[in-house]
Design a protein around this motif. Structure first.
Motif, PDB file in Angstrom:
ATOM      1  N   LEU A 116      81.577  38.306  87.013  1.00 31.93           N
ATOM      2  CA  LEU A 116      80.852  37.205  87.639  1.00 31.93           C
ATOM      3  C   LEU A 116      79.366  37.563  87.821  1.00 31.93           C
ATOM      4  CD1 LEU A 116      83.396  35.913  90.299  1.00 31.93           C
ATOM      5  CD2 LEU A 116      82.731  34.845  88.144  1.00 31.93           C
ATOM      6  N   TYR A 117      79.105  38.815  88.135  1.00 35.29           N
ATOM      7  CA  TYR A 117      77.717  39.263  88.302  1.00 35.29           C
ATOM      8  C   TYR A 117      76.935  39.037  87.016  1.00 35.29           C
ATOM      9  CZ  TYR A 117      73.839  42.569  88.278  1.00 35.29           C
ATOM     10  OH  TYR A 117      72.608  43.140  88.138  1.00 35.29           O
ATOM     11  N   ILE A 118      77.534  39.466  85.908  1.00 32.93           N
ATOM     12  CA  ILE A 118      76.852  39.309  84.613  1.00 32.93           C
ATOM     13  C   ILE A 118      76.632  37.834  84.295  1.00 32.93           C
ATOM     14  CG2 ILE A 118      77.097  39.679  82.122  1.00 32.93           C
ATOM     15  CD1 ILE A 118      78.650  42.273  82.891  1.00 32.93           C
ATOM     16  N   VAL A 119      77.715  37.038  84.493  1.00 37.42           N
ATOM     17  CA  VAL A 119      77.634  35.616  84.148  1.00 37.42           C
ATOM     18  C   VAL A 119      76.541  34.918  84.977  1.00 37.42           C
ATOM     19  CG1 VAL A 119      78.847  33.413  84.336  1.00 37.42           C
ATOM     20  CG2 VAL A 119      79.997  35.393  83.323  1.00 37.42           C
ATOM     21  N   PHE A 120      76.590  35.110  86.304  1.00 35.50           N
ATOM     22  CA  PHE A 120      75.643  34.378  87.154  1.00 35.50           C
ATOM     23  C   PHE A 120      74.214  34.904  87.020  1.00 35.50           C
ATOM     24  CE2 PHE A 120      79.491  32.950  89.394  1.00 35.50           C
ATOM     25  CZ  PHE A 120      79.240  31.588  89.330  1.00 35.50           C
ATOM     26  N   SER A 121      74.082  36.214  86.777  1.00 32.77           N
ATOM     27  CA  SER A 121      72.740  36.740  86.543  1.00 32.77           C
ATOM     28  C   SER A 121      72.139  36.095  85.301  1.00 32.77           C
ATOM     29  CB  SER A 121      72.789  38.265  86.366  1.00 32.77           C
ATOM     30  OG  SER A 121      73.280  38.850  87.536  1.00 32.77           O
ATOM     31  N   SER A 122      72.995  35.965  84.263  1.00 29.82           N
ATOM     32  CA  SER A 122      72.507  35.325  83.032  1.00 29.82           C
ATOM     33  C   SER A 122      72.057  33.904  83.314  1.00 29.82           C
ATOM     34  CB  SER A 122      73.609  35.302  81.972  1.00 29.82           C
ATOM     35  OG  SER A 122      74.231  36.544  81.897  1.00 29.82           O
ATOM     36  N   VAL A 126      72.970  39.342  92.376  1.00 31.17           N
ATOM     37  CA  VAL A 126      72.483  38.391  91.370  1.00 31.17           C
ATOM     38  C   VAL A 126      71.052  37.976  91.704  1.00 31.17           C
ATOM     39  CG1 VAL A 126      72.784  36.063  90.422  1.00 31.17           C
ATOM     40  CG2 VAL A 126      74.775  37.554  90.738  1.00 31.17           C
ATOM     41  N   GLY A 127      70.824  37.676  93.009  1.00 29.42           N
ATOM     42  CA  GLY A 127      69.484  37.271  93.441  1.00 29.42           C
ATOM     43  C   GLY A 127      68.459  38.352  93.133  1.00 29.42           C
ATOM     44  N   LEU A 128      68.815  39.587  93.432  1.00 25.87           N
ATOM     45  CA  LEU A 128      67.889  40.691  93.194  1.00 25.87           C
ATOM     46  C   LEU A 128      67.590  40.857  91.710  1.00 25.87           C
ATOM     47  CD1 LEU A 128      66.445  42.862  94.898  1.00 25.87           C
ATOM     48  CD2 LEU A 128      68.326  44.414  94.306  1.00 25.87           C
ATOM     49  N   THR A 129      68.645  40.772  90.893  1.00 26.68           N
ATOM     50  CA  THR A 129      68.477  40.925  89.445  1.00 26.68           C
ATOM     51  C   THR A 129      67.521  39.864  88.905  1.00 26.68           C
ATOM     52  OG1 THR A 129      70.759  41.681  89.383  1.00 26.68           O
ATOM     53  CG2 THR A 129      69.730  41.174  87.262  1.00 26.68           C
ATOM     54  N   ILE A 168      70.161  28.121  91.210  1.00 31.63           N
ATOM     55  CA  ILE A 168      71.585  27.742  91.068  1.00 31.63           C
ATOM     56  C   ILE A 168      72.480  28.969  90.907  1.00 31.63           C
ATOM     57  CG2 ILE A 168      73.240  26.480  89.639  1.00 31.63           C
ATOM     58  CD1 ILE A 168      71.058  24.516  88.954  1.00 31.63           C
ATOM     59  N   GLY A 169      72.123  29.829  89.971  1.00 25.27           N
ATOM     60  CA  GLY A 169      72.942  31.010  89.690  1.00 25.27           C
ATOM     61  C   GLY A 169      73.084  31.892  90.914  1.00 25.27           C
ATOM     62  N   ALA A 170      71.942  32.136  91.608  1.00 22.67           N
ATOM     63  CA  ALA A 170      71.978  33.048  92.750  1.00 22.67           C
ATOM     64  C   ALA A 170      72.812  32.483  93.898  1.00 22.67           C
ATOM     65  CB  ALA A 170      70.554  33.330  93.215  1.00 22.67           C
ATOM     66  N   TYR A 196      89.000  33.574  87.439  1.00 21.09           N
ATOM     67  CA  TYR A 196      88.577  34.366  88.591  1.00 21.09           C
ATOM     68  C   TYR A 196      88.108  33.489  89.744  1.00 21.09           C
ATOM     69  CZ  TYR A 196      88.425  37.824  84.903  1.00 21.09           C
ATOM     70  OH  TYR A 196      88.749  38.617  83.866  1.00 21.09           O
ATOM     71  N   LEU A 197      87.791  32.251  89.433  1.00 18.35           N
ATOM     72  CA  LEU A 197      87.229  31.403  90.476  1.00 18.35           C
ATOM     73  C   LEU A 197      88.301  30.692  91.269  1.00 18.35           C
ATOM     74  CD1 LEU A 197      84.267  29.882  88.482  1.00 18.35           C
ATOM     75  CD2 LEU A 197      84.426  32.025  89.722  1.00 18.35           C
ATOM     76  N   SER A 198      89.369  31.385  91.517  1.00 18.28           N
ATOM     77  CA  SER A 198      90.491  30.718  92.172  1.00 18.28           C
ATOM     78  C   SER A 198      90.326  30.680  93.683  1.00 18.28           C
ATOM     79  CB  SER A 198      91.789  31.451  91.821  1.00 18.28           C
ATOM     80  OG  SER A 198      91.663  32.794  92.213  1.00 18.28           O
ATOM     81  N   GLY A 199      89.267  31.314  94.182  1.00 23.88           N
ATOM     82  CA  GLY A 199      89.067  31.295  95.629  1.00 23.88           C
ATOM     83  C   GLY A 199      89.790  32.425  96.321  1.00 23.88           C
ATOM     84  N   ALA A 200      90.594  33.153  95.574  1.00 22.59           N
ATOM     85  CA  ALA A 200      91.309  34.275  96.179  1.00 22.59           C
ATOM     86  C   ALA A 200      90.384  35.495  96.190  1.00 22.59           C
ATOM     87  CB  ALA A 200      92.569  34.571  95.382  1.00 22.59           C
ATOM     88  N   ARG A 201      90.826  36.588  96.752  1.00 23.86           N
ATOM     89  CA  ARG A 201      90.016  37.796  96.786  1.00 23.86           C
ATOM     90  C   ARG A 201      89.752  38.290  95.377  1.00 23.86           C
ATOM     91  NH1 ARG A 201      89.256  41.200 101.259  1.00 23.86           N
ATOM     92  NH2 ARG A 201      88.877  42.915  99.849  1.00 23.86           N
ATOM     93  N   LEU A 202      88.534  38.660  95.139  1.00 26.43           N
ATOM     94  CA  LEU A 202      88.171  39.085  93.783  1.00 26.43           C
ATOM     95  C   LEU A 202      88.216  40.600  93.677  1.00 26.43           C
ATOM     96  CD1 LEU A 202      85.126  36.705  93.396  1.00 26.43           C
ATOM     97  CD2 LEU A 202      87.359  36.463  92.320  1.00 26.43           C
ATOM     98  N   GLN A 203      88.644  41.047  92.515  1.00 25.16           N
ATOM     99  CA  GLN A 203      88.682  42.496  92.315  1.00 25.16           C
ATOM    100  C   GLN A 203      87.360  42.961  91.712  1.00 25.16           C
ATOM    101  OE1 GLN A 203      92.171  43.225  90.016  1.00 25.16           O
ATOM    102  NE2 GLN A 203      93.518  42.627  91.714  1.00 25.16           N
ATOM    103  N   ARG A 204      87.170  44.270  91.714  1.00 33.31           N
ATOM    104  CA  ARG A 204      85.884  44.839  91.316  1.00 33.31           C
ATOM    105  C   ARG A 204      85.478  44.419  89.890  1.00 33.31           C
ATOM    106  NH1 ARG A 204      85.658  50.987  92.532  1.00 33.31           N
ATOM    107  NH2 ARG A 204      86.111  50.178  94.585  1.00 33.31           N
ATOM    108  N   ARG A 205      86.479  44.459  88.980  1.00 27.62           N
ATOM    109  CA  ARG A 205      86.198  44.120  87.589  1.00 27.62           C
ATOM    110  C   ARG A 205      85.758  42.665  87.456  1.00 27.62           C
ATOM    111  NH1 ARG A 205      87.984  43.865  82.183  1.00 27.62           N
ATOM    112  NH2 ARG A 205      89.364  42.101  82.532  1.00 27.62           N
ATOM    113  N   GLN A 206      86.447  41.813  88.221  1.00 32.32           N
ATOM    114  CA  GLN A 206      86.118  40.389  88.171  1.00 32.32           C
ATOM    115  C   GLN A 206      84.726  40.145  88.757  1.00 32.32           C
ATOM    116  OE1 GLN A 206      89.402  38.994  90.420  1.00 32.32           O
ATOM    117  NE2 GLN A 206      90.824  39.094  88.690  1.00 32.32           N
ATOM    118  N   LEU A 207      84.403  40.872  89.840  1.00 31.06           N
ATOM    119  CA  LEU A 207      83.082  40.737  90.438  1.00 31.06           C
ATOM    120  C   LEU A 207      81.997  41.116  89.435  1.00 31.06           C
ATOM    121  CD1 LEU A 207      83.642  42.087  94.048  1.00 31.06           C
ATOM    122  CD2 LEU A 207      82.876  39.801  93.413  1.00 31.06           C
TER     123      LEU A 207
END
Lengths: 565, 236
Positions: free
Chosen positions: A43-49, A88-91, A71-73, A29-40
């Motif tokens: 990523l939200y879960i991963v970075f929040s963790s 992510v920051g808010l979480t 770092i995560g935020a 998903y980190l290809s730099g292209a536009r991300l779709q909702r599912r991928q977002l």
């Protein structure tokens, strides 16, 4: 100072997790292209963790926590944009708030702001059309640095009592700013490296695929036979490096190359159950070598252990298979598996194309037959009638004409080649013209101006004859006065011009079947040389009709290639 | 003896047919012609009973020749052709007989028999004559074919029949009678035919006759006798 190292140690833990993460499919998903909702969402879960983990691995200091939560935020914002960064920051911020301490509120706010900063940098770079910069470690470093400075400011502004806040910031500011910035930079650089490796593998795979396709398609266009199969298996084995390659038709092995060639021979019938299955069910069969072992039915010592059998099909019908093998000592690479499947699809398309070409050639041949058939009846019976009249007066002339007639008919019958020399075509129309001259007597004169250098030139068969027939039919035969025909062949600006002119000027736009001869000439010139060449008709009513055929003057080798078309 | 004319544009073909026809002893050969215009003149002079007629001829083919012959001169016709195309097939029903080139003597004898029977029974020629599509005119050394839409009017004088179009005046071999019968042209005076589409106005004179002004501005006489017919035809 010791705090800096301890925080860096914490960062190391995050980095290890980041490394594992970069190996996972989520990485795609980190290809730099536009991300779709599912991928977002992922990523939200991963970075929040990550961010929350940063809080937990932090060190309690003076009632607060020195940590790597930023770092995560920041990275979430950087990679996924402001919305993801903010979420992510808010979480992570809320989580931090729930843990309490005198900086709970200020840290909760600042983490949210840090996510937003990452997101703003993301927006900025996208707007400036520099999306590749998103994965630059320096950008991550700077963004995190700014975010951390801001965090310290927020702590100073919001945390009370102020003296405690100042004391805390004095201790944690430098270590946290350094550790978080370096950590973010390292994280991004790892992601980037991983991405590069993948791109490189992908590029190598594509270039290999193109090389094989390029080298084998030409071979296949000559037909699907044991000869072309033999050349193809060599190329495929060289390029893929697999243990062995085989191509079969429905019954037997057309070619085999590689390990096991001592007992796998071309000409052997197809015996393995996998090949038979692929042929029967028209589907890809893969024997991976560990769940199921490739068992050579010919020799128990056969070193081959895994196999991929892909059917080759034309129009839903299976015409053969292409198989890749690896020895027992080697793993069958996934890359070679998808490669083999892609190759088979490509070949199937090429085979379909070849079949189409074949039918097109057949069509041209039947059109030629039609052309021959179109010539005959009128001309033939008039010729015979003329000769019968001449027999009464001049037996020798009659004999001569019968010879011309048989020459003409003989060449007409056996002209199944596509290409003849200009000289042959001229000889052919001359026997035709001799008979017509006898038929029309002094009503017909023929003038020829031929560039002698062009006599050896290869031209499509029946290029000249329909022009002459047209000139006779719509010219001389339709004219009360003296009929004249000019036949000219010359070079003009790198082109060959073949022209036939008559002095009748009776050419009319032909209806349907009439003019079929001229249309076929035009079509075949266009097929052989391109659409900018072909036949043109200029008619000045009652004056002249000029029919010209133009095509490029090409070297002998180029002419040979016309035969294949 | 049946009085016959041979029409074919190819010299060898004419000679060969003459030879065969003579050999049957059934015909008096009035001559042989190389084209339709020549043939039309000879038909008017010789009034043959039978034509051996080639179909494929320059400028005017065999069928077109037939449309130019006056009804009372119309001979029986045997078509002679090298190749029986569809056109001939359609014609087969209406024609007396046709011969394929090269012609065999035995086949020709059968034709002789058919022709004799037909003439003995006094039957009129069976073939239907179609409307003329264009008028052949002599023009310099060429044969010019004029379509009817272009014809303004036609008149006859001592030198012959003349077609008037916007391009000028052309001489034709066709008679006024044939033109009147086989074209949409209308008779307005003994020596004049007019194309009804080209009439601009008709002036009525006191003596019961009239004058036609054509679209090109030519004035044509209308006799009393034809004025009445003209009015009926034009639904005036």
């Amino acid at each position: 100072m010791s705090l800096i190292f301890e925080l860096l140690q914490q960062t190391a833990v995050i980095i290890v997790i980041a490394y594992l993460f970069s190996k996972s499919p989520a990485m795609d998903y980190l290809s730099g292209a536009r991300l779709q909702r599912r991928q977002l969402l992922i990523l939200y879960i991963v970075f929040s963790s990550f961010s929350i983990l940063g809080t937990y691995t932090g060190l309690p200091i003076q009632g607060a926590i020195a940590n790597t939560r930023a770092i995560g935020a920041v990275l979430a914002g950087l990679i996924g944009g402001p919305v993801l960064g903010l979420s992510v920051g808010l979480t992570a911020g809320l989580h931090r708030f729930s843990l309490g301490g005198f900086t709970d509120f200020s840290c909760g706010i600042s983490t949210t702001v840090e996510g937003l900063i990452g997101g703003l940098v993301h927006l900025y770079l996208i707007r400036r059309k520099k999306p590749e910069q998103l994965f630059h470690p320096f950008v991550a470093f700077s963004a995190t640095l700014i975010a951390e400075v801001l965090q310290m400011t927020i702590i100073l502004a919001l945390a009370r009592p102020f003296e405690d806040a100042v004391a805390l910031v004095k201790v944690i500011a430098l270590p946290m700013i350094c550790a978080n910035s370096i950590g973010a930079a390292l994280f991004i650089s790892m992601v980037r490296d991983q991405k590069r490796v993948r791109d490189k593998v992908g590029a190598r795979f594509s270039s290999k695929a193109f090389t094989v396709a390029d080298r084998t398609l030409g071979i296949l266009s000559r037909g699907f036979s044991s000869e072309t199969a033999r050349e193809m298996v060599e190329v495929i084995r060289q390029e893929t490096g697999v243990g062995a390659v085989a191509i079969t038709d429905r019954e037997e092995i057309l070619a085999f190359s590689g390990i096991g060639a001592d007992h796998h021979h071309a000409g052997n019938p197809v015996v393995t159950k996998w090949s038979k299955q692929a042929l029967r069910e028209n589907k890809v069969v893969f024997v991976n070598g560990y769940d199921e072992h490739f068992q050579c039915p010919l020799s128990s010592n056969c070193p081959l252990g895994s196999a991929l059998v892909v059917p080759l099909q034309v129009d839903q019908e299976v015409v053969g298979t292409i198989s890749l093998y690896e020895p027992k000592t080697k793993l069958f690479l996934n890359i070679n598996r998808s490669f083999g499947e892609g190759l088979a699809t490509l070949y199937s398309h090429q085979l379909l194309r070849s079949r189409f070409e074949e039918q097109k050639t057949l069509l041209v041949q039947s059109e030629l037959k039609l052309l021959q058939a179109q010539v005959n009846p009128h001309f033939l019976f008039n010729a015979l009638n003329t000769i019968m009249a001449i027999i009464r007066k001049d037996a020798d002339q009659a004999r001569g004409l019968l010879l011309q007639l048989s020459t003409f008919i003989r060449t007409n019958l056996k002209r199944n080649r596509d290409i003849v020399t200009l000289e042959e075509e001229l000889a052919h129309i001359n026997s035709y013209l001799e008979i017509e001259k006898a038929r029309f007597g002094d009503r017909l004169t023929v003038n020829q101006e031929i560039d002698p250098i062009l006599l050896g030139l290869n031209i499509p068969v029946f290029t000249l004859q329909p022009l002459i027939e047209n000139a006779i039919k719509h010219g001389v035969a339709d004219l009360l006065d003296q009929g004249q025909i000019w036949v000219r062949v010359y070079r003009h600006k790198g082109l060959v011009v073949i022209e036939v002119e008559d002095n009748a000027g009776n050419y009319r736009k032909p209806l349907d079947s009439q003019g079929l001869g001229l249309r076929l000439v035009d079509q075949r010139i266009k097929n052989n040389y391109g659409n900018e060449f072909g036949l043109t008709v200029v008619c000045e009513p009652q004056q002249k009709t000029l029919v010209q055929v133009r095509f490029p003057l090409v070297e002998e080798s180029a002419n040979d290639s016309c035969v294949n078309h | 003896m049946i009085r016959a004319l041979i029409i074919d544009d190819e010299q060898h073909a004419r000679e060969e047919l003459e030879h065969l026809v003579k050999e049957t002893g059934a015909f008096e050969i009035l001559g042989s012609c190389a084209n339709a215009i020549d043939a039309l003149r000879r038909i008017r002079v010789e009034k043959p009973e039978l034509l051996f007629l080639d179909i494929e001829m320059p400028a005017l083919n065999g069928f077109e020749l037939l449309t130019m012959i006056e009804d009372e001169l119309m001979p029986h016709v045997v078509f002679v052709t090298a190749y029986n195309e569809h056109a001939l097939k359609a014609f087969e029903e209406k024609t007396l007989d046709y011969l394929l080139k090269p012609v065999s003597f035995e086949r020709l004898l059968k034709t002789v028999h058919k022709v004799r029977e037909t003439i003995r029974r006094g039957e009129a020629p069976k073939h239907q004559v179609e409307l003329l599509r264009h008028v052949p005119c002599q023009f310099a050394n060429r044969l010019k074919l004029i379509t009817f839409a272009d014809v303004e009017y036609v008149f006859s004088d001592l030198s012959g029949i003349h077609i008037v179009t916007s391009e000028g005046q052309f001489y034709t071999e066709l008679t006024l009678k044939v033109l009147e019968e086989r074209t949409p042209l209308l008779r307005c005076q003994r020596q004049y035919l007019v194309n009804p589409d080209k009439i601009d106005e008709i002036k009525l004179l006191e003596n019961g006759s009239g004058k036609i002004k054509t679209k090109l501005g030519n004035l044509l006489p209308v006799s009393r006798r034809y004025l009445r017919q003209l009015k009926v035809r034009l639904k005036l």
